[in-house]
Design a protein around this motif. Structure first.
Motif, short mmCIF file in Angstrom:
data_model
loop_
_atom_site.label_atom_id
_atom_site.label_comp_id
_atom_site.label_asym_id
_atom_site.label_seq_id
_atom_site.Cartn_x
_atom_site.Cartn_y
_atom_site.Cartn_z
N ASN A 23 21.31 -1.80 -5.15
CA ASN A 23 20.14 -2.57 -5.80
C ASN A 23 20.50 -3.98 -6.05
O ASN A 23 21.58 -4.51 -6.08
N TYR A 24 19.41 -4.64 -5.69
CA TYR A 24 19.34 -6.06 -5.82
C TYR A 24 18.12 -6.45 -6.86
O TYR A 24 17.07 -6.06 -6.65
N GLY A 25 18.41 -7.24 -7.94
CA GLY A 25 17.48 -7.59 -8.96
C GLY A 25 17.57 -6.45 -9.91
O GLY A 25 18.45 -5.87 -10.28
N SER A 26 16.41 -6.32 -10.51
CA SER A 26 16.15 -4.93 -11.37
C SER A 26 16.59 -3.71 -10.67
O SER A 26 16.11 -3.75 -9.78
N VAL A 27 17.14 -2.91 -11.43
CA VAL A 27 17.80 -1.48 -11.00
C VAL A 27 16.45 -0.66 -10.88
O VAL A 27 15.37 -0.37 -11.81
N ILE A 28 16.15 -0.15 -9.55
CA ILE A 28 14.84 0.74 -9.32
C ILE A 28 15.21 2.06 -8.98
O ILE A 28 16.15 2.25 -7.99
N THR A 29 14.39 2.96 -8.88
CA THR A 29 14.42 4.24 -8.14
C THR A 29 13.31 4.20 -7.18
O THR A 29 12.48 3.81 -7.09
N PRO A 30 13.42 5.38 -6.19
CA PRO A 30 12.48 5.67 -5.15
C PRO A 30 11.42 6.30 -5.78
O PRO A 30 10.37 6.48 -5.02
N ALA A 31 11.34 7.14 -6.89
CA ALA A 31 10.40 7.71 -7.31
C ALA A 31 9.06 6.84 -7.62
O ALA A 31 8.92 5.86 -8.07
N GLY A 32 8.21 7.60 -7.02
CA GLY A 32 6.72 6.89 -6.92
C GLY A 32 6.52 5.95 -5.93
O GLY A 32 5.34 5.18 -5.96
N ALA A 33 7.42 5.70 -5.08
CA ALA A 33 7.08 4.54 -3.89
C ALA A 33 6.33 4.89 -3.11
O ALA A 33 6.17 6.22 -2.59
N LEU A 34 5.19 4.45 -2.62
CA LEU A 34 4.16 4.28 -1.79
C LEU A 34 4.94 4.08 -0.33
O LEU A 34 5.37 2.88 -0.28
N PRO A 35 4.22 4.68 0.95
CA PRO A 35 4.61 4.24 2.27
C PRO A 35 3.89 2.89 2.42
O PRO A 35 2.78 2.55 1.61
N MET A 36 4.25 2.00 3.16
CA MET A 36 3.74 0.85 3.48
C MET A 36 2.32 1.23 3.98
O MET A 36 1.35 0.51 3.91
N SER A 37 1.80 2.18 4.47
CA SER A 37 0.63 2.52 5.15
C SER A 37 -0.13 2.77 4.04
O SER A 37 -1.59 2.85 4.50
N ALA A 38 0.08 3.20 2.83
CA ALA A 38 -0.87 3.30 1.81
C ALA A 38 -1.13 2.13 0.96
O ALA A 38 -2.05 2.14 -0.08
N LEU A 39 -0.59 0.97 1.45
CA LEU A 39 -0.87 -0.42 0.59
C LEU A 39 -2.30 -0.72 0.59
O LEU A 39 -2.72 -1.21 -0.39
N ALA A 40 -2.96 -0.96 1.71
CA ALA A 40 -4.32 -1.30 1.75
C ALA A 40 -5.00 -0.50 0.71
O ALA A 40 -6.02 -1.12 0.15
N THR A 41 -4.84 0.73 0.83
CA THR A 41 -5.76 1.61 -0.39
C THR A 41 -5.38 1.35 -1.72
O THR A 41 -6.27 1.21 -2.47
N ALA A 42 -3.94 0.88 -1.95
CA ALA A 42 -3.60 0.98 -3.33
C ALA A 42 -4.16 -0.46 -3.87
O ALA A 42 -4.41 -0.49 -4.81
N LEU A 43 -4.39 -1.57 -2.93
CA LEU A 43 -4.77 -2.88 -3.26
C LEU A 43 -6.20 -2.85 -3.33
O LEU A 43 -6.77 -3.39 -4.09
#
Length: 203
Positions: A77-97
């Protein structure tokens, strides 16, 4: 007369007390309970890092709080400790935004480039083949220069941004591009960028 002297004595005592005893702030800023995060509105502006100037450009000479950067390795981890839970694929970014200028989101993708000067940014490919630049909040952490090719999870804000000619050229120099390619940049351009609170190396 005794009453007046007593009153004057009490008044002097109160004034001395106010002068030498520091008062508490009227509206102190209290830390959030551990594990609780502030929730920003979907149409909120992207919180600007302290290391950015008025145009959102990186200040030269900024260094992270911790200059010891562990090599890229799964689970790091770099910066805040995060987990992969709930991460969207890059292909879903346009829809999320959607049509918004910014959105708070967690994404997973493969790093395609990293700043070779000090690891102060990296890029992730979007579904349309463009590179999304990922910078780090407050420049409080950097990533290893060998992170390119690793799958990473990033948590923070995706946002649309107009990038100046000078900033584009700055990033190309950081990436070690040749001067003719840098000099060919003559117009500002619209980009989709990301301000990360934390980065997790998946593999």
């Amino acid at each position: 007369m005794k009453f007046l002297l007593s009153f004057a004595g009490v008044l002097v005592a109160i004034l001395l007390l106010l002068k030498f005893v520091p008062s508490a702030p009227i509206n102190p800023v209290l830390p959030l309970p551990q594990g609780q995060q502030e929730v920003n509105g979907h149409d909120s502006e992207v919180p600007k890092g302290a290391g950015a100037n008025a145009d959102g450009e990186e200040e030269d000479g900024e260094t992270p709080g911790n200059t010891s950067i562990a090599p890229a390795a799964p689970g790091q981890n770099y910066g805040s400790v995060i987990t992969p839970a709930g991460a969207l694929p890059m292909s879903a970014l346009a829809t999320a935004l959607g049509s918004r200028d910014s959105a708070q989101v967690k994404l997973v993708g493969k790093a395609t480039a990293v700043c070779q000067a000090k690891g102060c940014w990296m890029t992730l490919p979007t579904a349309d083949g463009q590179d999304m630049r990922v910078s780090f909040r407050d420049y409080a952490f950097f990533v290893p220069k060998d992170l390119s090719g690793h799958t990473v999870v990033v948590s923070g804000w995706a946002h649309r941004q107009t990038v100046s000619v000078a900033e584009q050229q700055h990033y190309l120099r950081d990436a070690g591009k040749p001067e003719p390619e840098i000099a060919a940049i003559t117009q500002p351009r619209q980009e989709l960028n990301f301000l990360a609170d934390g980065v997790l190396v998946q593999n």
